[in-house]
Design an enzyme around this catalytic site. Structure first.
Site, PDB file in Angstrom:
ATOM      1  N   CYS B  48     -10.962  23.971   2.791  1.00  0.00           N
ATOM      2  CA  CYS B  48     -11.503  23.533   3.768  1.00  0.00           C
ATOM      3  C   CYS B  48     -10.681  22.739   4.786  1.00  0.00           C
ATOM      4  CB  CYS B  48     -13.089  22.695   3.490  1.00  0.00           C
ATOM      5  SG  CYS B  48     -14.109  23.407   2.447  1.00  0.00           S
ATOM      6  N   GLU B  49     -10.755  23.151   6.028  1.00  0.00           N
ATOM      7  CA  GLU B  49      -9.779  22.294   7.059  1.00  0.00           C
ATOM      8  C   GLU B  49      -9.640  20.975   6.947  1.00  0.00           C
ATOM      9  OE1 GLU B  49     -12.002  24.681   7.857  1.00  0.00           O
ATOM     10  OE2 GLU B  49     -12.599  24.412   9.850  1.00  0.00           O
ATOM     11  N   ASN B  50     -10.857  20.189   6.550  1.00  0.00           N
ATOM     12  CA  ASN B  50     -10.968  18.937   6.691  1.00  0.00           C
ATOM     13  C   ASN B  50     -10.219  18.095   5.455  1.00  0.00           C
ATOM     14  OD1 ASN B  50     -13.372  20.194   5.233  1.00  0.00           O
ATOM     15  ND2 ASN B  50     -14.154  18.137   4.917  1.00  0.00           N
ATOM     16  N   SER B  90      -3.288  19.945   5.718  1.00  0.00           N
ATOM     17  CA  SER B  90      -4.233  21.039   5.616  1.00  0.00           C
ATOM     18  C   SER B  90      -4.172  21.961   6.713  1.00  0.00           C
ATOM     19  CB  SER B  90      -5.560  20.188   6.099  1.00  0.00           C
ATOM     20  OG  SER B  90      -6.581  21.279   5.850  1.00  0.00           O
TER      21      SER B  90
END
Lengths: 248, 225
Positions: B48-50, B90
């Site tokens: 997840c990009e977070n 990320s």
């Protein structure tokens, strides 16, 4: 003799702790650019932001991934009319009615930056990089007016760093030197933002003795941190949004 | 099995094409449910990009921790072997070509693999892009999951996107409720097609020329709740 003189001298220690959030945000002036950590409801330094609202600085430029949730934290800062411009990747989240209202009324400026470019511009600001080329936005409206260069057969867009006067960041643990440990996905923009501000202000759930944080586990070393304040029970923005807690 | 695929069946179909060992980012919305249909014999790492690498299933009710959320801001869990990273790292994973597959939704996909999925360009819309542009240019392969046509019946697969682009020439494969289509240098190649349609039927619902793969087969999915 020299050595004993040193030993007898009164030691001046590095101590970045401040007593409360009011002291933590002291000195933030009108027109300042401020990094604010967080993604959605995770990692927002809500107590520092409310102290900033009370402190009164105006005409701020805020750099943050989102543009506030509900009516607290960054949304409350926007609602108080303190922010001139927001630099962010996703201002239209599900509880962003304050920003959306201001934007539609033409009362706030928006610089929309893809999330990865935002993170890298902040990182570059902290790392002393003059500019960089990224493949993100090539051929899209967000590349309008920007230099495009072909490197090894691929097109890249030139992007400049973002530095701030102040960073407001939330972390989990700190010692008095400012070494930081974050918690889970609340880490997000915290570490790059700590690097990229003249004065980095961090609220943490707990301040521990120097040496208690395993040096192998330090995520952001104290060299990137200026002020630490303990907020033992930070508000959960999502609990407020879900009606399970009340706003400060 | 001749009806168009349901959303669950579309997600199931995408999941069949995610190979063992892949690092996968699932976009917000319909892509997120792809994780529910991964064949049990495959070990895949969801990003997840977070800043979550190794996203697990949703937590049990009452176990939600809002410091452990997905890019869609929903509570998730972390699998054993997972890791947390900051946003710059990320996106280094994304832009640096370390993510094998990204599954994204789409407003439009062009015959060249151009993707439009972040803005309809309406003048009063509040623009928001998030990580979509980085994911589209950075992932090694971009799978699009989308209904074949809009609710009004207009084709979403087009000669040229009329909506603002997310990225140019990035889409590898399009999974719709009617077909599975590869974007190739030679144009759009239909690999799978639901049994109630023939290529001419599909072409009428598509805004760019299609050709049928020599080894094409029927698009069938199990009944899913």
């Amino acid at each position: 003799m020299h050595c004993s003189a040193l030993a007898n001298a009164r030691r001046v220690v590095i101590d970045k702790r401040v007593a409360n959030v009011v002291q933590a945000v002291a000195g933030i002036g009108d027109g300042a650019t401020i990094h604010i950590s967080g993604f959605g409801e995770a990692g927002n330094p809500t107590e520092l932001i409310h102290a900033l609202i009370d402190q009164g600085a105006r005409e701020l430029t805020v750099v943050s991934n989102n543009a506030g949730n509900g009516h607290l934290g960054l949304a409350a800062l926007l609602e108080a009319g303190r922010v001139r411009k927001v630099i962010c990747s996703f201002p239209r989240s599900s509880h962003a009615e304050v920003f959306i209202g201001l934007y539609r009324a033409g009362k706030i400026e928006l610089e929309l930056v893809p999330q990865g470019t935002l993170a890298e511009r902040i990182r570059a600001g902290g790392a002393g990089i003059g500019a960089f080329y990224t493949p993100t936005t090539v051929g899209t409206p967000l590349a309008a007016g920007k230099e495009v260069r072909t490197i090894n057969g691929r097109d890249y867009v030139l992007e400049y760093p973002i530095r701030a006067d102040f960073a407001l960041v939330k972390a989990e643990l700190a010692d008095r030197w400012g070494n930081l440990v974050f918690r889970m996905a609340a880490r997000n923009f915290g570490p790059p933002m700590c690097m990229a501000a003249d004065t980095t202000i961090v609220q943490v759930r707990r301040i521990v003795e120097r040496g208690e944080i395993d040096p192998e586990h330090v995520v952001t070393p104290g060299i990137f941190v200026d002020r630490i304040v303990e907020v033992a029970k930070p508000i959960s923005e999502v609990a407020v949004l879900l009606g399970k807690a009340s706003a400060p | 099995m001749s009806a168009p695929l349901t959303r669950a069946q579309m997600a199931w179909r995408v999941a069949q094409d995610i190979p063992n060992g892949a690092y996968v980012n699932l976009g917000i919305g319909m892509p997120e449910i792809v994780a529910n249909y991964l064949p049990p014999d495959r070990e895949v790492v969801f990003h997840c990009e977070n800043g979550v690498l190794g996203m697990g299933p949703m937590p049990a009710a009452g176990k939600e921790d809002y410091e452990l959320i997905s890019a869609g801001k929903r509570p998730v869990t972390l699998v054993a072997g997972g890791a947390f990273v900051h946003s710059a790292d990320s996106f280094a994973m994304i832009r640096g070509g370390h993510i094998d597959i990204c599954v994204l939704g789409a407003f439009q996909v062009s015959v060249k693999g151009d993707l439009a999925n972040w803005s309809t360009g309406e003048p009063d819309a509040v623009p928001a892009v998030g990580g979509a542009m980085d994911l589209a240019v950075g992932a090694r392969r971009v799978f699009v999951i989308s209904e074949h046509c809009t609710k009004q019946g207009a084709p979403k697969i087009v000669a040229r996107c009329s909506y603002p682009l997310t990225a140019v020439g990035v889409v590898s494969t399009i999974y719709t409720d009617l077909a599975v289509i590869d974007v190739t240098n030679g144009g759009l190649l239909v690999r799978e097609l639901i049994q109630s349609l023939d290529l001419a039927d599909l072409q009428r619902r598509t805004g760019a020329p299609l050709s049928l793969a020599r080894d094409w087969r029927a698009l069938v999915a199990p009944e899913l709740p």
